[in-house]
Design an enzyme around this catalytic site. Structure first.
Site, PDB file in Angstrom:
ATOM      1  N   ALA A  53     -48.495  19.848  64.111  1.00  0.00           N
ATOM      2  CA  ALA A  53     -49.384  18.747  64.514  1.00  0.00           C
ATOM      3  C   ALA A  53     -48.854  17.356  64.228  1.00  0.00           C
ATOM      4  O   ALA A  53     -49.567  16.375  64.431  1.00  0.00           O
ATOM      5  CB  ALA A  53     -50.723  18.906  63.774  1.00  0.00           C
ATOM      6  N   PHE A  78     -44.623  20.654  58.868  1.00  0.00           N
ATOM      7  CA  PHE A  78     -43.678  20.763  57.762  1.00  0.00           C
ATOM      8  C   PHE A  78     -42.883  19.471  57.728  1.00  0.00           C
ATOM      9  O   PHE A  78     -41.940  19.321  58.516  1.00  0.00           O
ATOM     10  CB  PHE A  78     -42.768  21.962  58.032  1.00  0.00           C
ATOM     11  CG  PHE A  78     -42.259  22.637  56.795  1.00  0.00           C
ATOM     12  CD1 PHE A  78     -42.850  22.443  55.565  1.00  0.00           C
ATOM     13  CD2 PHE A  78     -41.176  23.511  56.868  1.00  0.00           C
ATOM     14  CE1 PHE A  78     -42.379  23.085  54.431  1.00  0.00           C
ATOM     15  CE2 PHE A  78     -40.696  24.157  55.742  1.00  0.00           C
ATOM     16  CZ  PHE A  78     -41.305  23.947  54.528  1.00  0.00           C
ATOM     17  N   LEU A 143     -45.234  24.745  67.450  1.00  0.00           N
ATOM     18  CA  LEU A 143     -44.107  24.678  66.505  1.00  0.00           C
ATOM     19  C   LEU A 143     -42.784  24.573  67.252  1.00  0.00           C
ATOM     20  O   LEU A 143     -42.596  25.209  68.277  1.00  0.00           O
ATOM     21  CB  LEU A 143     -44.040  25.948  65.664  1.00  0.00           C
ATOM     22  CG  LEU A 143     -44.988  26.139  64.500  1.00  0.00           C
ATOM     23  CD1 LEU A 143     -44.477  27.255  63.601  1.00  0.00           C
ATOM     24  CD2 LEU A 143     -45.144  24.876  63.702  1.00  0.00           C
ATOM     25  N   TYR A 239     -31.373  26.931  79.172  1.00  0.00           N
ATOM     26  CA  TYR A 239     -32.775  26.993  78.755  1.00  0.00           C
ATOM     27  C   TYR A 239     -33.443  28.297  79.184  1.00  0.00           C
ATOM     28  O   TYR A 239     -33.505  29.243  78.418  1.00  0.00           O
ATOM     29  CB  TYR A 239     -33.568  25.757  79.236  1.00  0.00           C
ATOM     30  CG  TYR A 239     -34.795  25.591  78.372  1.00  0.00           C
ATOM     31  CD1 TYR A 239     -34.808  24.717  77.290  1.00  0.00           C
ATOM     32  CD2 TYR A 239     -35.917  26.407  78.564  1.00  0.00           C
ATOM     33  CE1 TYR A 239     -35.920  24.645  76.441  1.00  0.00           C
ATOM     34  CE2 TYR A 239     -37.017  26.339  77.728  1.00  0.00           C
ATOM     35  CZ  TYR A 239     -37.013  25.453  76.674  1.00  0.00           C
ATOM     36  OH  TYR A 239     -38.095  25.395  75.830  1.00  0.00           O
ATOM     37  N   VAL A 278     -39.794  16.110  77.765  1.00  0.00           N
ATOM     38  CA  VAL A 278     -39.964  14.769  77.195  1.00  0.00           C
ATOM     39  C   VAL A 278     -38.988  14.605  76.032  1.00  0.00           C
ATOM     40  O   VAL A 278     -38.468  15.591  75.509  1.00  0.00           O
ATOM     41  CB  VAL A 278     -41.407  14.532  76.666  1.00  0.00           C
ATOM     42  CG1 VAL A 278     -42.413  14.460  77.807  1.00  0.00           C
ATOM     43  CG2 VAL A 278     -41.810  15.608  75.665  1.00  0.00           C
ATOM     44  N   THR A 280     -38.212  14.463  72.515  1.00  0.00           N
ATOM     45  CA  THR A 280     -38.729  14.733  71.170  1.00  0.00           C
ATOM     46  C   THR A 280     -37.535  15.140  70.312  1.00  0.00           C
ATOM     47  O   THR A 280     -36.437  15.350  70.831  1.00  0.00           O
ATOM     48  CB  THR A 280     -39.775  15.889  71.139  1.00  0.00           C
ATOM     49  OG1 THR A 280     -39.124  17.100  71.499  1.00  0.00           O
ATOM     50  CG2 THR A 280     -40.957  15.635  72.045  1.00  0.00           C
TER      51      THR A 280
HETATM   52  P1  NAD Z   1     -41.368  18.452  67.818  1.00  0.00           P
HETATM   53  O1  NAD Z   1     -40.068  18.659  67.160  1.00  0.00           O
HETATM   54  O2  NAD Z   1     -41.759  17.077  68.212  1.00  0.00           O
HETATM   55  O3  NAD Z   1     -42.560  19.027  66.905  1.00  0.00           O
HETATM   56  C1  NAD Z   1     -42.444  20.195  66.159  1.00  0.00           C
HETATM   57  C2  NAD Z   1     -43.611  20.347  65.191  1.00  0.00           C
HETATM   58  O4  NAD Z   1     -43.443  21.591  64.491  1.00  0.00           O
HETATM   59  C3  NAD Z   1     -43.695  19.256  64.110  1.00  0.00           C
HETATM   60  O5  NAD Z   1     -45.051  18.972  63.839  1.00  0.00           O
HETATM   61  C4  NAD Z   1     -43.083  19.938  62.878  1.00  0.00           C
HETATM   62  O6  NAD Z   1     -43.524  19.440  61.629  1.00  0.00           O
HETATM   63  C5  NAD Z   1     -43.591  21.339  63.106  1.00  0.00           C
HETATM   64  N1  NAD Z   1     -42.829  22.352  62.363  1.00  0.00           N
HETATM   65  C6  NAD Z   1     -41.530  22.688  62.495  1.00  0.00           C
HETATM   66  N2  NAD Z   1     -41.226  23.693  61.650  1.00  0.00           N
HETATM   67  C7  NAD Z   1     -42.376  23.996  60.976  1.00  0.00           C
HETATM   68  C8  NAD Z   1     -42.726  24.935  59.982  1.00  0.00           C
HETATM   69  N3  NAD Z   1     -41.852  25.808  59.493  1.00  0.00           N
HETATM   70  N4  NAD Z   1     -43.997  24.926  59.514  1.00  0.00           N
HETATM   71  C9  NAD Z   1     -44.917  24.036  59.983  1.00  0.00           C
HETATM   72  N5  NAD Z   1     -44.645  23.143  60.934  1.00  0.00           N
HETATM   73  C10 NAD Z   1     -43.382  23.126  61.436  1.00  0.00           C
HETATM   74  O7  NAD Z   1     -41.370  19.449  69.055  1.00  0.00           O
HETATM   75  P2  NAD Z   1     -41.985  19.398  70.534  1.00  0.00           P
HETATM   76  O8  NAD Z   1     -40.896  19.014  71.471  1.00  0.00           O
HETATM   77  O9  NAD Z   1     -43.291  18.690  70.580  1.00  0.00           O
HETATM   78  O10 NAD Z   1     -42.213  20.965  70.781  1.00  0.00           O
HETATM   79  C11 NAD Z   1     -43.455  21.591  70.570  1.00  0.00           C
HETATM   80  C12 NAD Z   1     -43.568  22.764  71.535  1.00  0.00           C
HETATM   81  O11 NAD Z   1     -43.551  22.252  72.883  1.00  0.00           O
HETATM   82  C13 NAD Z   1     -42.391  23.747  71.448  1.00  0.00           C
HETATM   83  O12 NAD Z   1     -42.863  25.050  71.664  1.00  0.00           O
HETATM   84  C14 NAD Z   1     -41.504  23.314  72.603  1.00  0.00           C
HETATM   85  O13 NAD Z   1     -40.671  24.343  73.072  1.00  0.00           O
HETATM   86  C15 NAD Z   1     -42.578  22.954  73.623  1.00  0.00           C
HETATM   87  N6  NAD Z   1     -42.106  22.101  74.747  1.00  0.00           N
HETATM   88  C16 NAD Z   1     -41.366  20.977  74.493  1.00  0.00           C
HETATM   89  C17 NAD Z   1     -40.888  20.233  75.575  1.00  0.00           C
HETATM   90  C18 NAD Z   1     -40.051  19.005  75.356  1.00  0.00           C
HETATM   91  O14 NAD Z   1     -39.433  18.531  76.321  1.00  0.00           O
HETATM   92  N7  NAD Z   1     -40.016  18.463  74.165  1.00  0.00           N
HETATM   93  C19 NAD Z   1     -41.220  20.605  76.894  1.00  0.00           C
HETATM   94  C20 NAD Z   1     -42.012  21.715  77.098  1.00  0.00           C
HETATM   95  C21 NAD Z   1     -42.454  22.478  76.001  1.00  0.00           C
END
Ligand code: NAD
Length: 398
Positions: A53, A78, A143, A239, A278, A280
Site C-alpha cells: 500500500a 515493507f 505486492l 514480460y 507506468v 514505478t
Molecule cells: P511498487 O514497487 O510501486 O509497489 C510495491 C509495493 O509492495 C510497495 O508498497 C512495497 O512496500 C510492497 N512490498 C514489496 N515487498 C513487500 C513485502 N515483502 N511485504 C510487504 N510489502 C511489500 O510496484 P507497482 O509497480 O505498483 O506494482 C504493484 C503491482 O502492480 C504488481 O503486481 C505489478 O506487477 C502490477 N503492475 C504494475 C505495472 C507497472 O507498470 N508498474 C503495470 C501493471 C501491473
C-alpha cells in the site's frame, strides 16, 4: 530530530534516499485527483485492506478507497524507516503523508510495516482488522517484490526477469549511462521460473484470503483484486512470455480459484485487473521496459490518453467497486484498464519509433526526459513547488 536539506543521492539510476516533502506533495496530488473527481462520494466500500500500500498501484488504490469512498483502510507494506540522518524510503514517507492527510479529513486508517509474506504479518494484520476494520469489503493485493521467504520452510525465492526457452535480444536504455544499447538476455533455468512464480504468483494472495476467511473477517459480497500486465508483443519475450509472465499467469489462475471459493463462501468475487505500464520502482527494473515507457508516454500524451496509477485506480474503483454491477470483463475473466495503452494507433507510434531510437536522438524522439523525471519523483525529487535547499525534518512517524 534531524532537520536537513536533502539532495538526491543515486546509485546508478536508483535513488537511495527520499525527500519527505516531495513525497508528501505526490500523495497530496493523488488525493486531489480523487477528491476533484468524486461527486458524489461513492458508496459500497467501508473497510479495505491493501497489501503493497505504500507506492505505485497499491498506494493509488488506498487513496481511491479512502478519499473516493470514505473507506477505512489498513495498509501493509515493507519500507525502510528513517535512521539517524539517513532518510526513510519513499514508501515510508508516502505513508506518513497518507496518515497526515487522512487525519485532516477524518478518515480512519492503520498501517503495518512488515513482510507481507510472513505468517507474523498476517497475524498482526488480522488483529488490527479484528479490533477496528472488520468486516473487510475489499482486499487489494499489489505486492511487487524481488524475493520471498517461504513462511513455512524458510526457503528463499528470488524472482528473475528473464525470457524462457531462448535468449532474447533487443535494444534497451542503459539507465546509468543514458545510452541505447543492444541487450541479450539469457533464458531462465527451471528454478528461476518456479522461484519467480513463488514470489510474484498467487500463492501468497491465496494465503491472505485463507487467513481472513478462517478468522471470519470478510464481509458478505467481499471482493478482491490483484494486478497484472500484458503489454504489446515487443515486450512479450521479457514480460508476458518470460518468468514474470508465468507468475502473472499463476496469479490469474489463483483469481479464478479464489473467485469460485468466494462466490460459494461469501457471495464474493476475485479478479485480476490488467493495468497500464507506468513508471514505478518495480517497472523501471525490467529490461526494455524503460525504453517502451519512454515511447509509450508521448504516444498517449499526444492523444490526451495518458494516465498514472491514480487515474486508473479512480476508474477501477468507480466502475467496479461502487455498487454491485460489473462493467466489463475480458474473455479470460480479467478487468482491463489497459485499453488506452493497447490502442492500435498508440502502439503503431511505439513500433514506428522503436527501431529508430539511438543514444543520439533518445531525448529528441522519445519521452526519456519525462521518464527520468517521473522516476525521480517517485522518491520525492524534482517535484514542483518543493524547495530542495530548505532543511526538512526526516525523522517522521505516522
Ligand atoms: P511498487 O514497487 O510501486 O509497489 C510495491 C509495493 O509492495 C510497495 O508498497 C512495497 O512496500 C510492497 N512490498 C514489496 N515487498 C513487500 C513485502 N515483502 N511485504 C510487504 N510489502 C511489500 O510496484 P507497482 O509497480 O505498483 O506494482 C504493484 C503491482 O502492480 C504488481 O503486481 C505489478 O506487477 C502490477 N503492475 C504494475 C505495472 C507497472 O507498470 N508498474 C503495470 C501493471 C501491473
Amino acid at each position: 530530530m534531524p532537520i536537513q536539506a536533502i539532495k538526491r543521492k543515486s546509485r546508478g539510476f536508483i535513488c537511495i534516499n527520499a525527500h519527505p516533502e516531495g513525497c508528501r506533495r505526490n500523495v497530496e496530488q493523488q488525493v486531489d485527483v480523487i477528491t476533484s473527481r468524486r461527486s458524489p462520494r461513492l458508496s459500497g466500500l467501508r473497510n479495505v485492506l491493501v497489501i503493497g500500500a505504500s507506492t505505485g498501484y497499491g498506494l493509488a488504490s488506498r487513496i481511491a478507497a479512502a478519499w473516493g469512498f470514505g473507506a477505512r483502510t489498513v495498509g501493509v507494506f515493507f519500507e525502510r524507516p528513517p535512521e539517524g540522518i539517513k532518510t526513510a524510503s519513499a514508501g515510508y514517507y508516502n505513508t506518513v503523508a497518507f496518515h497526515e492527510l487522512a487525519r485532516r479529513d477524518r478518515l480512519h486508517t492503520a498501517s503495518l510495516n512488515a513482510d507481507a509474506f510472513s505468517n507474523q504479518a498476517k497475524s498482526e494484520a488480522i488483529e488490527i482488522i479484528r479490533r477496528d476494520f472488520a468486516p473487510i469489503d475489499l482486499i487489494v493485493y499489489s505486492l511487487a517484490s524481488p524475493r520471498r521467504v517461504d513462511p513455512d520452510t524458510g526457503e528463499v525465492f528470488n524472482s528473475a526477469l528473464k525470457p524462457i526457452g531462448q535468449p532474447f535480444s533487443n535494444k534497451t536504455i542503459e539507465l546509468d549511462s543514458e545510452k541505447v544499447v543492444p541487450v541479450t538476455l539469457e533464458p531462465a533455468n527451471n528454478k528461476e521460473v518456479t522461484d519467480t512464480i513463488a514470489v510474484m504468483g498467487g500463492e501468497d494472495w491465496s494465503r491472505w484470503i485463507d487467513a481472513l476467511l478462517a478468522n471470519d473477517l470478510l464481509a458478505p459480497a467481499v471482493r478482491t483484486v490483484a494486478y497484472s500486465y500484458i503489454g504489446p508483443e515487443v515486450t512479450w519475450p521479457i514480460y508476458r512470455d518470460g518468468t514474470i509472465g508465468q507468475a502473472k499467469k499463476d496469479l490469474e489462475a489463483t483469481a479464478q480459484r479464489l473467485d469460485t471459493r468466494l462466490v460459494t463462501e461469501r457471495g464474493g468475487r476475485a479478479w485480476v485487473a490488467v493495468n497500464k505500464a507506468v513508471v514505478t520502482q518495480a517497472s523501471a527494473a525490467i529490461p526494455v521496459v524503460p525504453l517502451y515507457l519512454s515511447l509509450l508516454a508521448p504516444a498517449l500524451k499526444s492523444r490526451d490518453l495518458d494516465e498514472g496509477p491514480i487515474e486508473q485506480m479512480h476508474r477501477l474503483f468507480r466502475d467496479y467497486f461502487a455498487g454491485g454491477s460489473i462493467t466489463s470483463i475480458d474473455q479470460a475473466g480479467r478487468i482491463r484498464l489497459d485499453g488506452r495503452e493497447m490502442r492500435s494507433d498508440v502502439q503503431e507510434d511505439v513500433s514506428r519509433l522503436w527501431p529508430r531510437v539511438t543514444t543520439e536522438n533518445l531525448r529528441e524522439i522519445t519521452g526519456f526526459a519525462d521518464f527520468q523525471r517521473d522516476f525521480r519523483r517517485l522518491f520525492g525529487f524534482e517535484v514542483d513547488g518543493v524547495d530542495y535547499d530548505a532543511p526538512v525534518e526526516t525523522d517522521l512517524r505516522w
